[in-house]
Design a protein around this motif. Structure first.
Motif, mmCIF file in Angstrom:
data_model
loop_
_atom_site.group_PDB
_atom_site.id
_atom_site.type_symbol
_atom_site.label_atom_id
_atom_site.label_comp_id
_atom_site.label_asym_id
_atom_site.label_seq_id
_atom_site.Cartn_x
_atom_site.Cartn_y
_atom_site.Cartn_z
ATOM 1 N N LEU A 1 0.752 -1.168 0.017
ATOM 2 C CA LEU A 1 0.053 0.001 -0.046
ATOM 3 C C LEU A 1 0.872 1.311 -0.078
ATOM 4 O O LEU A 1 0.685 2.327 -0.757
ATOM 5 N N LEU A 2 2.004 1.222 0.762
ATOM 6 C CA LEU A 2 2.738 2.456 0.975
ATOM 7 C C LEU A 2 3.438 2.850 -0.447
ATOM 8 O O LEU A 2 3.255 4.057 -0.942
ATOM 9 N N ALA A 3 3.711 1.783 -1.070
ATOM 10 C CA ALA A 3 4.285 1.971 -2.347
ATOM 11 C C ALA A 3 3.323 2.490 -3.423
ATOM 12 O O ALA A 3 3.619 3.550 -4.148
ATOM 13 N N ARG A 4 2.308 1.913 -3.416
ATOM 14 C CA ARG A 4 1.209 2.334 -4.352
ATOM 15 C C ARG A 4 0.749 3.938 -4.117
ATOM 16 O O ARG A 4 0.470 4.570 -5.112
ATOM 17 N N ILE A 5 0.971 4.104 -2.729
ATOM 18 C CA ILE A 5 0.658 5.655 -2.474
ATOM 19 C C ILE A 5 1.605 6.796 -3.054
ATOM 20 O O ILE A 5 1.487 7.480 -3.758
ATOM 21 N N LEU A 6 3.026 6.176 -2.668
ATOM 22 C CA LEU A 6 4.081 7.152 -3.125
ATOM 23 C C LEU A 6 4.075 7.204 -4.821
ATOM 24 O O LEU A 6 4.788 8.008 -5.302
ATOM 25 N N ILE A 7 3.879 6.025 -5.405
ATOM 26 C CA ILE A 7 3.884 6.244 -6.995
ATOM 27 C C ILE A 7 2.389 6.208 -7.704
ATOM 28 O O ILE A 7 2.324 5.704 -8.686
ATOM 29 N N ARG A 8 1.569 6.557 -6.791
ATOM 30 C CA ARG A 8 0.232 6.599 -7.356
ATOM 31 C C ARG A 8 0.056 7.276 -8.825
ATOM 32 O O ARG A 8 -0.818 6.946 -9.578
ATOM 33 N N GLY A 9 0.790 8.285 -9.091
ATOM 34 C CA GLY A 9 0.597 9.150 -10.268
ATOM 35 C C GLY A 9 1.122 8.249 -11.538
ATOM 36 O O GLY A 9 0.303 8.073 -12.544
ATOM 37 N N SER A 10 2.188 7.709 -11.362
ATOM 38 C CA SER A 10 2.614 6.774 -12.464
ATOM 39 C C SER A 10 1.835 5.512 -12.661
ATOM 40 O O SER A 10 1.783 4.900 -13.660
ATOM 41 N N LEU A 11 1.489 4.985 -11.522
ATOM 42 C CA LEU A 11 0.566 3.550 -11.680
ATOM 43 C C LEU A 11 -0.761 4.080 -12.514
ATOM 44 O O LEU A 11 -1.232 3.356 -13.162
ATOM 45 N N LYS A 12 -1.293 5.369 -12.148
ATOM 46 C CA LYS A 12 -2.374 5.623 -12.944
ATOM 47 C C LYS A 12 -1.916 5.688 -14.432
ATOM 48 O O LYS A 12 -3.085 5.392 -15.378
ATOM 49 N N ALA A 13 -0.863 6.473 -14.613
ATOM 50 C CA ALA A 13 -0.629 6.756 -15.934
ATOM 51 C C ALA A 13 -0.269 5.353 -16.839
ATOM 52 O O ALA A 13 -0.704 5.101 -17.950
ATOM 53 N N LYS A 14 0.494 4.433 -15.962
ATOM 54 C CA LYS A 14 0.671 3.039 -16.761
ATOM 55 C C LYS A 14 -0.676 2.306 -17.103
ATOM 56 O O LYS A 14 -0.954 1.832 -17.692
ATOM 57 N N ALA A 15 -1.678 2.459 -16.142
ATOM 58 C CA ALA A 15 -2.921 2.010 -16.195
ATOM 59 C C ALA A 15 -3.674 2.550 -17.431
ATOM 60 O O ALA A 15 -4.334 1.646 -18.201
ATOM 61 N N ASP A 16 -3.658 3.817 -17.686
ATOM 62 C CA ASP A 16 -4.401 4.480 -18.938
ATOM 63 C C ASP A 16 -3.607 3.715 -20.184
ATOM 64 O O ASP A 16 -4.373 3.601 -21.020
ATOM 65 N N ALA A 17 -2.358 3.826 -20.056
ATOM 66 C CA ALA A 17 -1.540 3.233 -21.265
ATOM 67 C C ALA A 17 -2.115 1.949 -21.539
ATOM 68 O O ALA A 17 -2.119 1.544 -22.850
#
Length: 245
Positions: free
Chosen positions: A131-147
């Motif tokens: 969870l902590l990692a997901r919070i810290l990189i949430r912006g890039s995770l969302k961008a990768k999901a969109d891609a």
């Protein structure tokens, strides 16, 4: 994709860590390899690593994406945002905008296969990342999901590879593959990821699938939803073996 000895492969993001590993895998093959980098200072280095052609490209610019893809049969996308605050806040990231421009160019060029490096933690695989990692990189995770979503909707043949935590260890050769998001978690060497990405266009089992990958010795828990993939490693490693003789 058919096993075409004249095929041309684009490595987008070749000066990154996974990109250079891809060059190492593809260098001994009979494939023509075009590499991209954002900086002219990297051109000589990528040529020494085995790229047949190097193009300086900024994938935030659609025209650069078109020029990079022109004449290529396969695209291996290893684009990613360098460590920065943008991983948290998101915004204009190459993980989304750059990949989108590259994908649009690939579809227009009628590229036969699009291989994309994503990450465990993206979309349905979020349980594989703390969870902590997901919070810290949430912006890039969302961008990768969109891609990822754009790739699946594009109509192009694709393989999305979601690796676990990336290491610089030598390739283990023992890769656990899961499918369905909540499947495998842990670490994997960039060298193993590069082998999988290089083999994917020649692997019928990998076509139009999103796969989570980790090394067996790097698993962080019992794997679930494990799938068997008959990776065509021989297609990209046969030439390397011949060079050793």
């Amino acid at each position: 994709m058919t096993d075409d000895s004249s095929a041309s492969v684009l490595i987008a993001g070749a000066s990154g860590d996974t990109g250079t590993e891809l060059l190492a895998v593809l260098r001994p093959t009979d494939l023509t390899v075009r590499a991209t980098t954002r900086s002219y200072t990297n051109v000589d280095h990528l040529e020494r690593l085995g790229a047949d052609e190097v193009i300086v490209a900024d994938f935030f610019e659609p025209g650069d994406a078109v020029a990079a893809v022109e004449g290529c049969d396969v695209v291996c996308c290893a684009l990613g945002t360098p460590p920065s605050y943008r991983h948290t806040v998101g915004g204009k990231l190459v993980d989304r905008t750059g990949v989108s421009n590259l994908l649009t160019a690939a579809v227009s060029e009628e590229v036969s296969h699009f291989v994309h490096q994503s990450a465990i933690g993206v979309g349905s695989s979020k349980a594989g990342l703390p969870l902590l990692a997901r919070i810290l990189i949430r912006g890039s995770l969302k961008a990768k999901a969109d891609a990822e979503t754009a790739i699946r909707r594009s109509g192009i043949d694709y393989t999305i590879v979601r690796p676990g935590r990336l290491t610089n260890e030598p390739p283990s050769g023992d890769i656990v593959v899961g499918e369905g998001g909540d499947s495998v978690a842990g670490s994997i060497s960039r060298a193993d990821v590069a082998r999988v990405m290089a083999a994917a266009p020649f692997t019928p089992d990998a076509r139009n699938r999103t796969l989570e990958v980790a090394s067996r010795n790097g698993l962080s828990g019992p794997p679930k939803r494990v799938v068997e993939v008959d990776w065509a490693f021989d297609r990209v490693e046969a030439d390397r073996d011949r060079m050793r003789l």
